[in-house]
Design a protein around this motif. Structure first.
Motif, PDB file in Angstrom:
ATOM      1  N   ASN A   1       0.706  -1.241  -0.402  1.00  0.00           N
ATOM      2  CA  ASN A   1      -0.278  -0.125   0.354  1.00  0.00           C
ATOM      3  C   ASN A   1       0.434   1.307   0.133  1.00  0.00           C
ATOM      4  O   ASN A   1       0.597   1.785  -0.946  1.00  0.00           O
ATOM      5  N   THR A   2       1.640   1.504   1.647  1.00  0.00           N
ATOM      6  CA  THR A   2       2.234   2.573   0.786  1.00  0.00           C
ATOM      7  C   THR A   2       3.161   2.457  -0.050  1.00  0.00           C
ATOM      8  O   THR A   2       3.642   3.697  -1.537  1.00  0.00           O
ATOM      9  N   ILE A   3       4.266   1.427  -1.090  1.00  0.00           N
ATOM     10  CA  ILE A   3       4.908   1.570  -2.056  1.00  0.00           C
ATOM     11  C   ILE A   3       3.783   2.268  -3.425  1.00  0.00           C
ATOM     12  O   ILE A   3       4.778   2.664  -3.715  1.00  0.00           O
ATOM     13  N   SER A   4       2.732   1.177  -3.179  1.00  0.00           N
ATOM     14  CA  SER A   4       1.328   1.852  -4.155  1.00  0.00           C
ATOM     15  C   SER A   4       1.021   3.022  -3.808  1.00  0.00           C
ATOM     16  O   SER A   4       1.128   4.076  -5.272  1.00  0.00           O
ATOM     17  N   GLN A   5       1.786   4.473  -2.947  1.00  0.00           N
ATOM     18  CA  GLN A   5       1.149   5.607  -3.051  1.00  0.00           C
ATOM     19  C   GLN A   5       2.133   5.949  -3.538  1.00  0.00           C
ATOM     20  O   GLN A   5       1.774   7.618  -4.164  1.00  0.00           O
ATOM     21  N   VAL A   6       3.449   6.153  -3.149  1.00  0.00           N
ATOM     22  CA  VAL A   6       4.598   6.863  -3.626  1.00  0.00           C
ATOM     23  C   VAL A   6       4.684   6.631  -4.452  1.00  0.00           C
ATOM     24  O   VAL A   6       5.317   7.218  -5.707  1.00  0.00           O
ATOM     25  N   ASN A   7       4.884   5.657  -5.845  1.00  0.00           N
ATOM     26  CA  ASN A   7       4.429   5.246  -7.140  1.00  0.00           C
ATOM     27  C   ASN A   7       3.818   6.072  -7.508  1.00  0.00           C
ATOM     28  O   ASN A   7       3.350   6.282  -9.104  1.00  0.00           O
ATOM     29  N   ARG A   8       2.027   6.244  -7.186  1.00  0.00           N
ATOM     30  CA  ARG A   8       0.726   6.670  -8.279  1.00  0.00           C
ATOM     31  C   ARG A   8       2.101   8.989  -7.923  1.00  0.00           C
ATOM     32  O   ARG A   8       1.576   9.573  -8.899  1.00  0.00           O
TER      33      ARG A   8
END
Length: 151
Positions: A100-107
């Motif tokens: 979840n954290t990684i997906s938010q940073v990628n977005r």
């Protein structure tokens, strides 16, 4: 517009759980790119060349699966290869917290880059690359966990 997903990971090794996510992802996307990324925090157990060949072997009959390797941020690799989605598998809540954290940073890095999570099939949930490496290191049989043979 073609729906292309990048399925990133170190894939050291690529397991039956990973293969399941790819095959299920193909029901949602026109193309799935398996991106073998360099993780600066990890030293590879299986060589990048060997793993690329084993994954290529696994999907040799599926023209909608591509295999790449990259040494960059995953978001940048997605852009470079025309992927508008990231595909990730979740085995448990620990995976969710991390992903979840990684997906938010990628977005944040690439606006509009969405991450799609697929829950691992129950029978494959106990499989992890870490466990397979450890088993292999000590000579245990790992064939049941991999979609290809290794020596």
């Amino acid at each position: 517009m073609k729906k292309i997903a990048l399925f990133p990971g170190s894939f050291d090794p690529f397991t039956k759980g990973h293969a399941d996510i790819v095959m299920r992802g193909l029901k949602l996307f026109d193309e799935v790119i398996i991106g073998i990324g360099t993780n600066s925090a990890k030293k590879r157990y299986f060589s990048l060349e060997m793993m690329t060949e084993k994954i290529r072997e696994t999907f040799k009959d599926n023209e909608n699966v591509k295999i790449i390797s990259y040494d960059d941020l995953t978001a940048n690799a997605a852009v470079a290869h025309g992927a508008n989605f990231l595909l990730r598998g979740l085995r448990n809540t620990t995976d969710f917290e991390y992903e979840n954290t990684i997906s938010q940073v990628n977005r944040h890095l690439v606006g509009g880059l969405e991450t799609v999570f697929l829950i691992t099939s129950p029978e494959l949930a106990p499989i992890s690359s870490t466990i397979v490496r450890e088993l292999h290191k000590y000579g245990a049989k790992v064939d049941d966990f991999l979609p290809y043979d290794i020596d």
